[in-house]
Design a protein around this motif. Structure first.
Motif, mmCIF file in Angstrom:
data_model
loop_
_atom_site.group_PDB
_atom_site.id
_atom_site.type_symbol
_atom_site.label_atom_id
_atom_site.label_comp_id
_atom_site.label_asym_id
_atom_site.label_seq_id
_atom_site.Cartn_x
_atom_site.Cartn_y
_atom_site.Cartn_z
ATOM 1 N N UNK A 143 -7.802 16.664 -6.112
ATOM 2 C CA UNK A 143 -8.064 16.506 -4.685
ATOM 3 C C UNK A 143 -7.488 15.142 -4.301
ATOM 4 N N UNK A 144 -6.272 15.141 -3.762
ATOM 5 C CA UNK A 144 -5.549 13.883 -3.545
ATOM 6 C C UNK A 144 -6.283 12.937 -2.602
ATOM 7 N N UNK A 145 -6.862 13.472 -1.541
ATOM 8 C CA UNK A 145 -7.545 12.604 -0.577
ATOM 9 C C UNK A 145 -8.717 11.891 -1.243
ATOM 10 N N UNK A 146 -9.541 12.643 -1.951
ATOM 11 C CA UNK A 146 -10.698 12.040 -2.623
ATOM 12 C C UNK A 146 -10.250 11.099 -3.735
ATOM 13 N N UNK A 147 -9.259 11.536 -4.519
ATOM 14 C CA UNK A 147 -8.811 10.752 -5.661
ATOM 15 C C UNK A 147 -8.281 9.382 -5.238
ATOM 16 N N UNK A 148 -7.414 9.345 -4.222
ATOM 17 C CA UNK A 148 -6.829 8.071 -3.814
ATOM 18 C C UNK A 148 -7.805 7.236 -2.988
ATOM 19 N N UNK A 149 -8.743 7.877 -2.297
ATOM 20 C CA UNK A 149 -9.801 7.125 -1.618
ATOM 21 C C UNK A 149 -10.704 6.443 -2.638
ATOM 22 N N UNK A 150 -11.075 7.189 -3.670
ATOM 23 C CA UNK A 150 -11.898 6.620 -4.743
ATOM 24 C C UNK A 150 -11.149 5.502 -5.465
ATOM 25 N N UNK A 181 -1.826 9.950 6.043
ATOM 26 C CA UNK A 181 -0.691 10.872 6.049
ATOM 27 C C UNK A 181 -1.022 12.183 5.345
ATOM 28 N N UNK A 182 -1.647 12.116 4.173
ATOM 29 C CA UNK A 182 -1.931 13.359 3.446
ATOM 30 C C UNK A 182 -3.131 14.099 4.041
ATOM 31 N N UNK A 183 -3.925 13.408 4.840
ATOM 32 C CA UNK A 183 -5.003 14.083 5.566
ATOM 33 C C UNK A 183 -4.407 14.940 6.683
ATOM 34 N N UNK A 184 -3.379 14.428 7.321
ATOM 35 C CA UNK A 184 -2.746 15.133 8.437
ATOM 36 C C UNK A 184 -1.690 16.139 7.977
ATOM 37 N N UNK A 185 -1.169 15.961 6.755
ATOM 38 C CA UNK A 185 -0.125 16.847 6.226
ATOM 39 C C UNK A 185 -0.538 17.315 4.834
ATOM 40 N N UNK A 186 -0.977 18.544 4.730
ATOM 41 C CA UNK A 186 -1.500 19.041 3.465
ATOM 42 C C UNK A 186 -0.412 19.099 2.392
ATOM 43 N N UNK A 187 -0.826 18.958 1.133
ATOM 44 C CA UNK A 187 0.072 18.975 -0.017
ATOM 45 C C UNK A 187 -0.064 20.304 -0.745
ATOM 46 N N UNK A 188 1.065 20.905 -1.089
ATOM 47 C CA UNK A 188 1.062 22.111 -1.912
ATOM 48 C C UNK A 188 1.177 21.693 -3.375
ATOM 49 N N UNK A 250 11.195 20.632 -0.701
ATOM 50 C CA UNK A 250 10.516 19.356 -0.486
ATOM 51 C C UNK A 250 10.164 19.271 1.000
ATOM 52 N N UNK A 251 8.871 19.101 1.291
ATOM 53 C CA UNK A 251 8.457 19.058 2.691
ATOM 54 C C UNK A 251 8.804 17.717 3.320
ATOM 55 N N UNK A 252 8.506 17.557 4.601
ATOM 56 C CA UNK A 252 8.984 16.402 5.365
ATOM 57 C C UNK A 252 8.355 15.077 4.941
ATOM 58 N N UNK A 253 7.203 15.097 4.273
ATOM 59 C CA UNK A 253 6.584 13.838 3.839
ATOM 60 C C UNK A 253 6.762 13.586 2.343
ATOM 61 N N UNK A 254 7.550 14.418 1.666
ATOM 62 C CA UNK A 254 7.704 14.338 0.211
ATOM 63 C C UNK A 254 8.161 12.944 -0.225
ATOM 64 N N UNK A 255 9.236 12.440 0.368
ATOM 65 C CA UNK A 255 9.771 11.137 -0.035
ATOM 66 C C UNK A 255 8.827 10.001 0.341
ATOM 67 N N UNK A 256 8.138 10.118 1.464
ATOM 68 C CA UNK A 256 7.162 9.083 1.834
ATOM 69 C C UNK A 256 6.029 9.020 0.811
ATOM 70 N N UNK A 257 5.625 10.182 0.318
ATOM 71 C CA UNK A 257 4.567 10.201 -0.705
ATOM 72 C C UNK A 257 5.090 9.601 -2.010
ATOM 73 N N UNK A 258 6.305 9.981 -2.376
ATOM 74 C CA UNK A 258 6.888 9.412 -3.600
ATOM 75 C C UNK A 258 6.964 7.891 -3.509
ATOM 76 N N UNK A 259 7.335 7.388 -2.315
ATOM 77 C CA UNK A 259 7.449 5.940 -2.137
ATOM 78 C C UNK A 259 6.093 5.260 -2.284
#
Length: 296
Positions: A143-150, A181-188, A250-259
């Motif tokens: 769960x990326x949102x919870x994991x990175x918030x924690x 960003x990942x809250x507004x744009x879900x990750x597959x 690769x979705x539109x936020x893929x590179x932003x997430x990688x960065x």
């Protein structure tokens, strides 16, 4: 530590009675495992902590299946237990050296192109592995949102007392912008290696070819962009070629997430060093954080 280091040599010598200590190379600079190599033929991998001991059986099962699918050589593991029941694995040593950035600088553009292309192809196949099958094998979905918030909460407690307010602000903004960003744009989510770093990318120092990808101990079902975290460190062109060779969308936020995953390395490295109470590494990683923020 799951297996005391004093036991490594005795375990190896039971398997190789004629081996002398000069035949055994010990690599203990990893966060999660200690690897011992006998005569560059057989590798022994010992987990540092009990939580990594528990994940070994699923890693063995996955690689037994995946090794025939992978376009890049990967280790095929055999699970063992010490006399007191602690698990470890062995595999045929994949000859070569870690693909350090300093080494990559000595490679020709074509050699770098070939390696980047192979990594892109490898990640295409890995990320295509069915997540339902992966879950059956015991891999968990992040769960990326919870994991990175924690993770930010943990960093605030562990790291912030060691760094100035300006750097705290930079880290907070880095994490909160990403979480928004990942809250507004879900990750597959896909099945990921989750640790594609220089020490796990093995190259032949003579031919300058990719020998294999190792250490699948951190695998999880998560953001596929995470597996591209380090690749821009070899140059923007290297990352672009890996992307061009990647067969999945690769979705539109893929590179932003990688960065983000690349940027946070300087923070999480410091977090690890503080956790280990390694004063030398703490100072090194504090300086690296400061330098990174200045030049970002």
């Amino acid at each position: 530590m799951s297996i005391p280091q004093t036991d490594f040599i005795s375990i190896i010598k039971r398997a190789y009675p004629s081996a002398i200590e000069e035949d055994i190379k010990i690599f203990d600079d990893g966060w999660d495992y200690v690897v011992c190599v006998v005569n560059e033929i057989q590798a022994f991998r010992f987990p540092r902590r009990d939580d990594y001991s528990k994940t070994l059986p699923r890693e063995v099962a996955f690689l037994d299946m995946f090794s025939d699918l992978s376009p890049v050589q990967v280790p095929k593991l055999t699970l063992h237990k010490t006399p007191n029941g602690k698990p470890y694995v062995t595999y045929s040593f994949i000859p070569g050296v870690p693909f350090k950035r300093a080494l990559a600088q000595s490679y020709s553009p074509q050699e770098l192109h070939n390696i980047a292309q192979q990594i892109g192809n490898f990640l295409s196949v890995l990320h295509s592995f069915p997540t339902t099958a992966a879950k059956t094998m015991g891999f968990e979905e992040l769960d990326s949102i919870k994991s990175w918030s924690d993770r930010l909460n943990k960093i605030e407690k562990i790291v912030y007392p060691h760094i100035p307010l300006s750097e705290q602000t930079w880290v907070t903004e880095l994490f909160t912008d990403f979480i928004e960003m990942i809250t507004q744009n879900s990750i597959s989510n896909k099945l990921t290696h989750a640790d594609i770093m220089p020490e796990h990318i093995i190259v032949d120092p003579t031919t300058h070819k990719l020998s294999g990808i190792i250490d699948f101990g951190d695998m999880e079902i998560a953001d596929s962009a995470y597996d591209f975290t380090f690749l821009r460190k070899y140059g923007q062109n290297f990352l672009d070629i890996a992307y061009d060779s990647y067969k999945l969308d690769r979705d539109e936020t893929f590179e932003k997430r990688r960065q983000f995953y690349e940027d946070r390395l300087v923070v999480t490295n410091l977090e690890h060093s503080i956790g280990l109470q390694d004063k030398q590494k703490i100072e090194l990683h504090k300086n690296q954080l400061t330098d990174y923020i200045i030049h970002r």
